[in-house]
Design a protein around this motif. Structure first.
Motif, PDB file in Angstrom:
ATOM      1  N   ALA A  99       3.957  72.450  39.039  1.00  0.00           N
ATOM      2  CA  ALA A  99       3.803  71.101  39.090  1.00  0.00           C
ATOM      3  C   ALA A  99       3.717  70.871  40.674  1.00  0.00           C
ATOM      4  O   ALA A  99       2.752  70.142  41.159  1.00  0.00           O
ATOM      5  N   PHE A 100       4.482  71.432  41.531  1.00  0.00           N
ATOM      6  CA  PHE A 100       4.385  71.483  43.023  1.00  0.00           C
ATOM      7  C   PHE A 100       3.146  71.847  43.465  1.00  0.00           C
ATOM      8  O   PHE A 100       2.380  71.202  44.349  1.00  0.00           O
ATOM      9  N   GLN A 101       2.501  73.109  42.933  1.00  0.00           N
ATOM     10  CA  GLN A 101       1.344  73.670  43.484  1.00  0.00           C
ATOM     11  C   GLN A 101       0.230  72.712  43.197  1.00  0.00           C
ATOM     12  O   GLN A 101      -0.748  72.775  43.741  1.00  0.00           O
ATOM     13  N   LYS A 102       0.111  72.140  41.847  1.00  0.00           N
ATOM     14  CA  LYS A 102      -0.617  71.487  41.483  1.00  0.00           C
ATOM     15  C   LYS A 102      -0.768  70.146  42.376  1.00  0.00           C
ATOM     16  O   LYS A 102      -2.097  69.533  42.866  1.00  0.00           O
ATOM     17  N   GLU A 103       0.179  69.546  42.683  1.00  0.00           N
ATOM     18  CA  GLU A 103       0.245  68.384  43.729  1.00  0.00           C
ATOM     19  C   GLU A 103      -0.197  68.601  45.079  1.00  0.00           C
ATOM     20  O   GLU A 103      -1.053  68.072  45.513  1.00  0.00           O
ATOM     21  N   TYR A 104       0.391  69.991  45.541  1.00  0.00           N
ATOM     22  CA  TYR A 104      -0.584  70.528  46.652  1.00  0.00           C
ATOM     23  C   TYR A 104      -1.796  70.609  46.920  1.00  0.00           C
ATOM     24  O   TYR A 104      -2.651  69.968  47.816  1.00  0.00           O
ATOM     25  N   ALA A 105      -2.481  71.281  45.662  1.00  0.00           N
ATOM     26  CA  ALA A 105      -4.041  71.058  45.551  1.00  0.00           C
ATOM     27  C   ALA A 105      -4.455  69.831  45.639  1.00  0.00           C
ATOM     28  O   ALA A 105      -5.572  69.554  46.125  1.00  0.00           O
ATOM     29  N   ALA A 106      -3.933  68.933  44.800  1.00  0.00           N
ATOM     30  CA  ALA A 106      -4.384  67.728  44.555  1.00  0.00           C
ATOM     31  C   ALA A 106      -4.473  66.955  45.970  1.00  0.00           C
ATOM     32  O   ALA A 106      -5.472  66.222  46.439  1.00  0.00           O
ATOM     33  N   ARG A 107      -3.479  67.214  46.741  1.00  0.00           N
ATOM     34  CA  ARG A 107      -3.253  66.548  48.247  1.00  0.00           C
ATOM     35  C   ARG A 107      -4.399  67.003  49.205  1.00  0.00           C
ATOM     36  O   ARG A 107      -4.737  66.299  50.132  1.00  0.00           O
ATOM     37  N   LEU A 108      -4.782  68.142  48.916  1.00  0.00           N
ATOM     38  CA  LEU A 108      -5.558  69.004  49.871  1.00  0.00           C
ATOM     39  C   LEU A 108      -7.062  68.827  49.204  1.00  0.00           C
ATOM     40  O   LEU A 108      -7.932  69.545  50.079  1.00  0.00           O
ATOM     41  N   ALA A 109      -7.362  68.270  48.262  1.00  0.00           N
ATOM     42  CA  ALA A 109      -8.605  68.420  47.512  1.00  0.00           C
ATOM     43  C   ALA A 109      -9.726  67.663  48.358  1.00  0.00           C
ATOM     44  O   ALA A 109     -10.870  67.902  48.148  1.00  0.00           O
ATOM     45  N   HIS A 110      -9.391  66.772  49.254  1.00  0.00           N
ATOM     46  CA  HIS A 110     -10.439  65.955  49.933  1.00  0.00           C
ATOM     47  C   HIS A 110     -11.020  66.786  51.154  1.00  0.00           C
ATOM     48  O   HIS A 110     -12.065  66.648  51.681  1.00  0.00           O
TER      49      HIS A 110
END
Length: 120
Positions: A99-110
């Motif tokens: 879940a954290f790795q997915k959050e990390y990826a989502a926050r860097l998706a831009h």
């Protein structure tokens, strides 16, 4: 700005479980302590050698002090060093696997290619 110093912080804190906990609980104090006592030591040196000129700038200090891994990525901190430390800090706060790795990826998706330069 010193990408070397950002990466050195991430590297040294991530490799010491007590520092990981200290950084999680008191990021401002940990960054201040680290900068005054560890930043100018020679990485992996046991000889007591040290420099005197390395310092974080205000933007770097703020990003580290607020656990702002998006800003650290933007500044060119190495993404693997950032990810491994922040997994150690925050993975336990998420119930689902990765879940954290997915959050990390989502926050860097831009960010799009090319990513910020990570060369030191």
């Amino acid at each position: 700005m010193s990408k070397y110093l950002l990466d050195k912080f991430l590297y040294t804190v991530d490799r010491d479980p007590s520092l990981v906990e200290r950084y999680r609980e008191d990021p401002v104090g940990t960054v201040a302590w680290w900068e005054s006592s560890v930043a100018n030591t020679i990485l992996n040196s046991h000889s007591g050698e040290a420099s005197t000129w390395l310092r974080l700038d205000d933007v770097e200090r703020e990003a580290l002090s607020t656990h702002d891994y998006v800003k650290l990525f933007e500044l060119g901190a190495h993404p693997f060093l950032t990810l491994t430390l922040f997994i150690a800090l925050f993975e336990r706060d998420h119930a689902e696997p990765l879940a954290f790795q997915k959050e990390y990826a989502a926050r860097l998706a831009h960010f799009s290619l090319p990513y910020p330069d990570i060369a030191t």
